[in-house]
Design an enzyme around this catalytic site. Sequence first.
Site, PDB file in Angstrom:
ATOM      1  N   HIS A 119       0.828  -1.221   0.000  1.00 46.35           N
ATOM      2  CA  HIS A 119       0.000   0.000   0.000  1.00 46.35           C
ATOM      3  C   HIS A 119       0.858   1.266   0.000  1.00 46.35           C
ATOM      4  CE1 HIS A 119      -2.743  -2.822   2.321  1.00 46.35           C
ATOM      5  NE2 HIS A 119      -3.492  -2.461   1.305  1.00 46.35           N
ATOM      6  N   ASP A 177      -8.795  12.323  -6.738  1.00 44.64           N
ATOM      7  CA  ASP A 177      -8.187  11.173  -6.055  1.00 44.64           C
ATOM      8  C   ASP A 177      -9.329  10.268  -5.631  1.00 44.64           C
ATOM      9  OD1 ASP A 177      -6.484   9.465  -4.764  1.00 44.64           O
ATOM     10  OD2 ASP A 177      -6.071  10.790  -3.063  1.00 44.64           O
ATOM     11  N   MET A 178      -9.463   9.155  -6.315  1.00 50.70           N
ATOM     12  CA  MET A 178     -10.638   8.322  -6.073  1.00 50.70           C
ATOM     13  C   MET A 178     -10.325   6.847  -6.184  1.00 50.70           C
ATOM     14  SD  MET A 178     -12.483   8.836  -9.803  1.00 50.70           S
ATOM     15  CE  MET A 178     -11.803  10.459 -10.104  1.00 50.70           C
ATOM     16  N   ALA A 179     -11.004   6.055  -5.349  1.00 47.92           N
ATOM     17  CA  ALA A 179     -11.098   4.635  -5.656  1.00 47.92           C
ATOM     18  C   ALA A 179     -12.131   4.499  -6.762  1.00 47.92           C
ATOM     19  CB  ALA A 179     -11.536   3.854  -4.431  1.00 47.92           C
ATOM     20  N   LYS A 229     -19.514   2.476 -17.455  1.00 46.13           N
ATOM     21  CA  LYS A 229     -18.371   3.350 -17.752  1.00 46.13           C
ATOM     22  C   LYS A 229     -17.298   3.220 -16.680  1.00 46.13           C
ATOM     23  CE  LYS A 229     -20.903   6.703 -20.535  1.00 46.13           C
ATOM     24  NZ  LYS A 229     -20.871   8.047 -21.101  1.00 46.13           N
ATOM     25  N   GLY A 309     -10.483  18.128  -5.071  1.00 43.43           N
ATOM     26  CA  GLY A 309      -9.465  18.367  -4.055  1.00 43.43           C
ATOM     27  C   GLY A 309      -9.853  19.416  -3.021  1.00 43.43           C
TER      28      GLY A 309
END
Lengths: 364, 364
Positions: A119, A177-179, A229, A309
């Site tokens: 990680h 910033d994303m999962a 998508k 952000g």
Amino acid sequence: METRTFPARPLRDLATTSLASTGVPEPDARLTADSLVQADQRGIGSHGLLRLPLYVSALRAGGINPRPTLTWVRRHGAVAVLDADAALGQIALDRALEHVVAQARHHGVAAVAVQNSTHYGAGAYWTDRLADHGLIGIVTSTTGPAVAPHGGATPLLGTNPLTIAVPTADDAPLTADMATSAGAYGKVVAAANEGRPLPEGWAVDARGRPTTDAEEALSGALLPFGGAKGSGLSVLLEALAASLTTAAFAHRTEDIWADRGARMNTGHLLLALDTDAFTGRAHTERKVSDLRDRVRACGATGTHVHAPGDPERRAAATAAREGVPLSPATVDLLDALATELGLTAPSDLPWTDGGTDTPGGGAT
Amino acid sequence: METRTFPARPLRDLATTSLASTGVPEPDARLTADSLVQADQRGIGSHGLLRLPLYVSALRAGGINPRPTLTWVRRHGAVAVLDADAALGQIALDRALEHVVAQARHHGVAAVAVQNSTHYGAGAYWTDRLADHGLIGIVTSTTGPAVAPHGGATPLLGTNPLTIAVPTADDAPLTADMATSAGAYGKVVAAANEGRPLPEGWAVDARGRPTTDAEEALSGALLPFGGAKGSGLSVLLEALAASLTTAAFAHRTEDIWADRGARMNTGHLLLALDTDAFTGRAHTERKVSDLRDRVRACGATGTHVHAPGDPERRAAATAAREGVPLSPATVDLLDALATELGLTAPSDLPWTDGGTDTPGGGAT
């Protein structure tokens, strides 16, 4: 019990000392500690000190290597392959980042693919450092198995984070910033523990049927965000993060969350573009600042829209004034770790009640 | 009236001749025609011959330059900036692609940013050509204004397409090709014309309130797919596509759909990574084929899951057997264009009833 806020420095010291106690060299421990504390400061508790006890136990059990030998498997022009020898992901990314900055400066664009990593914390920690250099940063990573592709029933994919940051003319970059999972795995576990339902669209059961039952989701799979998508994006990120190296796809990854001694063989892909190699850093930064300002102002009269952000930046500003917000569960975990190591427990620090910000957005 | 299918070659000839009639050199006309017909073959009618009459009228009106002088504004190491002089986007991308392939072969990774361009058709046409060379391809573009960021009320952003393709060991790459709007602008116009409601989550009205009323959507804005995550991605794509050059952001773009003589100053960013510069093309392609096969097989028993690009590939296989499917509206437009130019109208070609495939997925 409410979230409490703590001074940053002793938390960083606690994390540094805890990591160093397993044999991690002090500078590596300090860097990793900084990435965890910054995530908490930005309101992304899922990638913050909550993870410290896991890191420590995986470092002891062998899932993470405290004294890795990082090796350049291949260096060719503007690209390279880095074998991280099961290092803390932060140590792998730090090395990859130093290389990618130098190469992007030279070639205008550069890429480092990493194998045998773990990680790396929140992706924005890395892309925002690239943006500080005037570089556009893009990073993605494999994770343990968690997500079924759209239409699927089994957790073939990781939560496949995607982070993109572009520098602006002023304080902070524009950062997404994303999962790519619809929800966070940790929130599904929490919902199962507390018997709460999941939001629609987060998960399927073991037969691939949509479910809001958290227990069923845990025996089935999470779903990508955004339907077909988002699923297409997630599958392609899986390919980008693992197919350029010997890194493991999610379905072959045994996560250290499940077995502290497992070698995850996580893969990352880090890309950097030097704005100066195109029409110039100042030109790009002005345009991106303008775009960000227009995003903030494009709501109906009297409303404010978040630019990517912004929630994290607002949380960080609050944390700078009021201290680092930690959940009660995280404080308990850190207290136990500190007690075991004979260190000052967070509860014995001068903490105050209440983080005023709701943690927003962020990776999961 | 049903979709009818037509032989590919006369359609390609019709498109080539129509474009050439405006002064486009024959090789450029043929390339553009091929990209349009391939989109129809893949079931992506929105990017197919439906656009030919628009291209022709914009070429006549000056919005697209039939005989552009493409100029390298900057070439630095592995990156370059191309000014397309209002060329057909296909001509701009073809030049950018040739350059990016050569540079990626040399440096391992390369990027071309394009300014003063127009529509390039479906992104997969370009990324799949990169994949044929063993390269990973990523492309994005600005468009006219259409999409409000999550929480916004005005069409600040474009539909910001994102296409990513990774080569496989066999027939075709793994390709995700999507607009980052929840729905296609063309479908909103069609719904407004026919008085039909829109799906939930597609649009907001002029005050930023969610709406399923297509008329209200046209005076408001489309929404990104996937809520806040998709919105963050869309904002960052806007920055990537326009901030490295003098290209216009969507909100400053006057689309040739609105004014055939408008110079859109579209921006593209094209990235390529050479799999051979990492752990080798054969290794990467085997891994990606394995991933794709596992995606297809990860559904509940008895079900089949689409890997990214599968619907388009299936449509193309059907089109190869049965002919190119065109909607009645597209046939009418092409008939009118052919009649005007004294060419053979599609309706006078040997067409047959019914495309058996429902067009799937695809860019919008």
